[in-house]
Motif scaffolding. Sequence first.
Motif, PDB file in Angstrom:
ATOM      1  N   ALA A  42       0.802  -1.221   0.000  1.00 44.93           N
ATOM      2  CA  ALA A  42       0.000   0.000   0.000  1.00 44.93           C
ATOM      3  C   ALA A  42       0.834   1.270   0.000  1.00 44.93           C
ATOM      4  O   ALA A  42       0.373   2.316  -0.477  1.00 44.93           O
ATOM      5  N   THR A  43       2.058   1.212   0.510  1.00 43.71           N
ATOM      6  CA  THR A  43       2.826   2.446   0.715  1.00 43.71           C
ATOM      7  C   THR A  43       4.056   2.578  -0.170  1.00 43.71           C
ATOM      8  O   THR A  43       4.667   3.642  -0.197  1.00 43.71           O
ATOM      9  N   SER A  44       4.441   1.533  -0.882  1.00 39.13           N
ATOM     10  CA  SER A  44       5.665   1.601  -1.684  1.00 39.13           C
ATOM     11  C   SER A  44       5.338   1.530  -3.168  1.00 39.13           C
ATOM     12  O   SER A  44       4.206   1.256  -3.575  1.00 39.13           O
ATOM     13  N   SER A  45       6.372   1.764  -3.975  1.00 38.66           N
ATOM     14  CA  SER A  45       6.198   1.683  -5.426  1.00 38.66           C
ATOM     15  C   SER A  45       5.911   0.262  -5.885  1.00 38.66           C
ATOM     16  O   SER A  45       5.440   0.052  -7.002  1.00 38.66           O
ATOM     17  N   LEU A  46       6.164  -0.730  -5.026  1.00 38.00           N
ATOM     18  CA  LEU A  46       5.895  -2.121  -5.386  1.00 38.00           C
ATOM     19  C   LEU A  46       4.420  -2.331  -5.682  1.00 38.00           C
ATOM     20  O   LEU A  46       4.056  -3.159  -6.515  1.00 38.00           O
ATOM     21  N   GLY A  47       3.577  -1.585  -4.987  1.00 43.10           N
ATOM     22  CA  GLY A  47       2.143  -1.749  -5.191  1.00 43.10           C
ATOM     23  C   GLY A  47       1.557  -0.834  -6.246  1.00 43.10           C
ATOM     24  O   GLY A  47       0.334  -0.830  -6.449  1.00 43.10           O
ATOM     25  N   SER A  48       2.406  -0.038  -6.917  1.00 43.57           N
ATOM     26  CA  SER A  48       1.863   0.875  -7.924  1.00 43.57           C
ATOM     27  C   SER A  48       1.325   0.111  -9.117  1.00 43.57           C
ATOM     28  O   SER A  48       0.253   0.387  -9.618  1.00 43.57           O
TER      29      SER A  48
END
Length: 269
Positions: A42-48
């Motif tokens: 939810a908070t990192s670019s991994l979830g973009s």
Amino acid sequence: MSSTTFAARRARRRSVAAHRKPGVPVGLVAGAVVAGSAGVLATSSLGSGDYGQWLMAARPYLGEAIPAYRADAAVPPVVPAFIALIDRVVPDGATAIHVAAVLLLVALATAAYLAGAVLFRSRLAGVIAVAGSFLLTDLYFDLFAFGGLLQAGAIVWMLFAAAAFAAAARRHTRSSLLNLVGVLCVGLGALTHMGTAVIAVPVGIELAILSAMRSGVDVAARRRRLLPLAVVLTAVAVIWLVALLPGSTELARNPASLGYRGPDRLLAA
């Protein structure tokens, strides 16, 4: 109840409690892994996620057009319906897709826990399954990083089906209900992602047959247990033939798609 009997029972409880090994509740460990993974997503670019390119079902919510070679009608309906439901609650389209991704991750962890716990009859095995899925490998995170929500959803249904069929083979009082749950999960998995369904459907069929055989009933009862699966798979086949496969022909003919998913890449690998 006599005082002697009461004292004896209390002594047995104390003896059992004294021999219990202290440890961290397995549910707390599993919850920490899931909460941490969801937080990262939810908070990192991994979830973009490259949701505009990889997940065509998300493009309308991002204000992007769907390419001519990829009709939205050819996308299996489960994940698009899920995103549409989230979009009714979350007004921003991009946020709705990210919320759907986080919820899918939680569902994936829950399914992994249930599959491990039921198959191995151990809650610890369920925790190991969750930890292995999100701490020892990055394959599942890769799905979300590249917008593979359809694939992740299909895996969720496959794991739920495994847990349901395994439980149906043991709990005779609710075996019919659990068998029906497993059958519905197989059908939903087949309508979530067509590529993953090539794996999920045969796995579901095999698990259903093994569950029916291990239930300890006669041949006629086993056939009755497998009848719902035959009905659901027939309905899924009709949907595939009528709606999904005709809409996917242009995607299969697209040179870029063939270069990425075609048999040449499989042979090279």
